[in-house]
Write an enzyme that holds these catalytic residues in place. Structure first.
Site, PDB file in Angstrom:
ATOM      1  N   ILE A   1      40.265  -7.629   6.223  1.00  0.00           N
ATOM      2  CA  ILE A   1      40.724  -6.787   7.324  1.00  0.00           C
ATOM      3  C   ILE A   1      40.634  -7.536   8.647  1.00  0.00           C
ATOM      4  CG2 ILE A   1      40.281  -4.667   8.616  1.00  0.00           C
ATOM      5  CD1 ILE A   1      39.161  -3.474   5.993  1.00  0.00           C
TER       6      ILE A   1
ATOM      7  N   ASP B   1      26.544 -17.407  11.497  1.00  0.00           N
ATOM      8  CA  ASP B   1      26.049 -16.688  10.321  1.00  0.00           C
ATOM      9  C   ASP B   1      25.307 -15.454  10.815  1.00  0.00           C
ATOM     10  OD1 ASP B   1      24.926 -15.707   8.036  1.00  0.00           O
ATOM     11  OD2 ASP B   1      23.916 -17.577   7.464  1.00  0.00           O
TER      12      ASP B   1
ATOM     13  N   ASN C   1      33.912  -6.497  13.294  1.00  0.00           N
ATOM     14  CA  ASN C   1      34.471  -6.205  11.975  1.00  0.00           C
ATOM     15  C   ASN C   1      33.619  -6.747  10.829  1.00  0.00           C
ATOM     16  OD1 ASN C   1      36.825  -5.843   9.901  1.00  0.00           O
ATOM     17  ND2 ASN C   1      36.324  -8.022   9.839  1.00  0.00           N
TER      18      ASN C   1
ATOM     19  N   TYR D   1      23.975  -0.029   2.162  1.00  0.00           N
ATOM     20  CA  TYR D   1      25.274  -0.204   2.825  1.00  0.00           C
ATOM     21  C   TYR D   1      25.623   1.020   3.674  1.00  0.00           C
ATOM     22  CZ  TYR D   1      30.233  -1.096   3.560  1.00  0.00           C
ATOM     23  OH  TYR D   1      31.462  -1.289   4.134  1.00  0.00           O
TER      24      TYR D   1
ATOM     25  N   LYS E   1      25.871   1.061   7.855  1.00  0.00           N
ATOM     26  CA  LYS E   1      27.103   1.412   8.566  1.00  0.00           C
ATOM     27  C   LYS E   1      26.892   2.650   9.450  1.00  0.00           C
ATOM     28  CE  LYS E   1      30.195  -1.681   7.384  1.00  0.00           C
ATOM     29  NZ  LYS E   1      30.884  -2.514   8.400  1.00  0.00           N
TER      30      LYS E   1
ATOM     31  N   THR F   1      40.265  -5.887  -0.575  1.00  0.00           N
ATOM     32  CA  THR F   1      39.710  -7.126  -0.031  1.00  0.00           C
ATOM     33  C   THR F   1      38.733  -7.692  -1.047  1.00  0.00           C
ATOM     34  OG1 THR F   1      37.823  -6.007   1.021  1.00  0.00           O
ATOM     35  CG2 THR F   1      39.843  -6.217   2.331  1.00  0.00           C
TER      36      THR F   1
END
Length: 249
Positions: free
Chosen positions: A12, A52, A78, A149, A153, A182
């Site tokens: 993306i 990184d 992103n 995760y 987020k 992706t």
């Protein structure tokens, strides 16, 4: 307009950068390492910054490199990491990798870069099942890939809303790009990268963007009320400042 897009060597992020570049904007791309950066440069990508985001020192060096050039009008956060199932991943900084890459690095870059006119944080609809546990941000007591995760987020989204509240002149929003094909999401995802890039590009370039909102398909959505809790936002900013040694300006 000068823009930097993190995590733009593929997926993306690469599409966001490509579209913005195609519209005549000056785009700085970001790669995790020199090998990825070399591939971008060989493909004619122009300016590329290396960093990184699983390393505080590397993220700081990346910010210093970005600060050495002209200021940015837009920063698109992103970059992200989806952990595999298995042992809890820990970086060289002693931090849980998912939280560090997905949330803490975005906080640190926000703190270190001059504030642009627009900030876009690419989040996920997984925040709907996320929870910010201020006593265990890094899942030291219980860890699964899915919860790490989703929670990271959600933390990123709360950071975006806190920044929007703290700096009202900056148009700052979070985005769910959709389930996009992706390397991270896999080939089963129904949408291509152009769909995932659409709303981030729209927020980066529209004439009068709102601020402090969560978007999907150019529409405002509310997926987790904890992200809007100002007490949680402030405590999260304080925790991030402690972990990085860097408060927001």
């Amino acid at each position: 307009m000068r823009v930097v897009v993190t995590g733009s060597s593929d997926g993306i992020g690469a599409e966001i950068a490509r579209v913005l570049d195609g519209r005549g904007h000056e785009v700085v791309r970001h790669a995790r390492d020199e090998a990825k950066a070399a591939r971008l440069r060989d493909a004619g990508a122009g300016e590329v910054v290396v960093g990184d985001l699983a390393s505080l020192a590397s993220t700081r060096a990346m910010a210093a490199s970005l600060c050495a050039g002209a200021p940015f009008d837009v920063v698109v956060h992103n970059a992200g990491w989806l952990p595999p199932e298995g042992p809890r991943p820990v970086t060289a900084d002693g931090l849980e990798r998912t939280f560090q890459v997905n949330a803490l690095s975005a906080y640190l870059l926000t703190a270190l870069l001059p504030l642009p006119s627009r900030l876009v944080y690419v989040s996920s609809d997984s925040i709907a099942r996320g929870r910010i546990d201020l006593d265990d941000l890094q899942h030291e007591t219980q860890w699964t890939a899915d919860s790490a995760y989703a929670d990271s987020k959600l933390a990123m989204t709360a950071i975006a809303f806190a920044v929007a509240r703290r700096y009202p002149a900056v148009r700052c929003n979070a985005v769910h790009p959709g389930w996009i094909r992706t390397k991270m999401s896999g080939v089963a995802a129904p949408l291509d990268v152009s769909a995932g890039a659409d709303t981030p590009v729209w927020l980066s370039t529209r004439d009068d963007p709102p601020t402090g909102m969560f978007f999907h398909d150019r529409r405002v959505v509310r997926l987790n009320e904890q992200a809007y809790d100002t007490a949680v936002q402030d405590a999260l900013l304080a925790a991030c400042a402690t972990l990085t040694g860097t408060p927001l300006p």
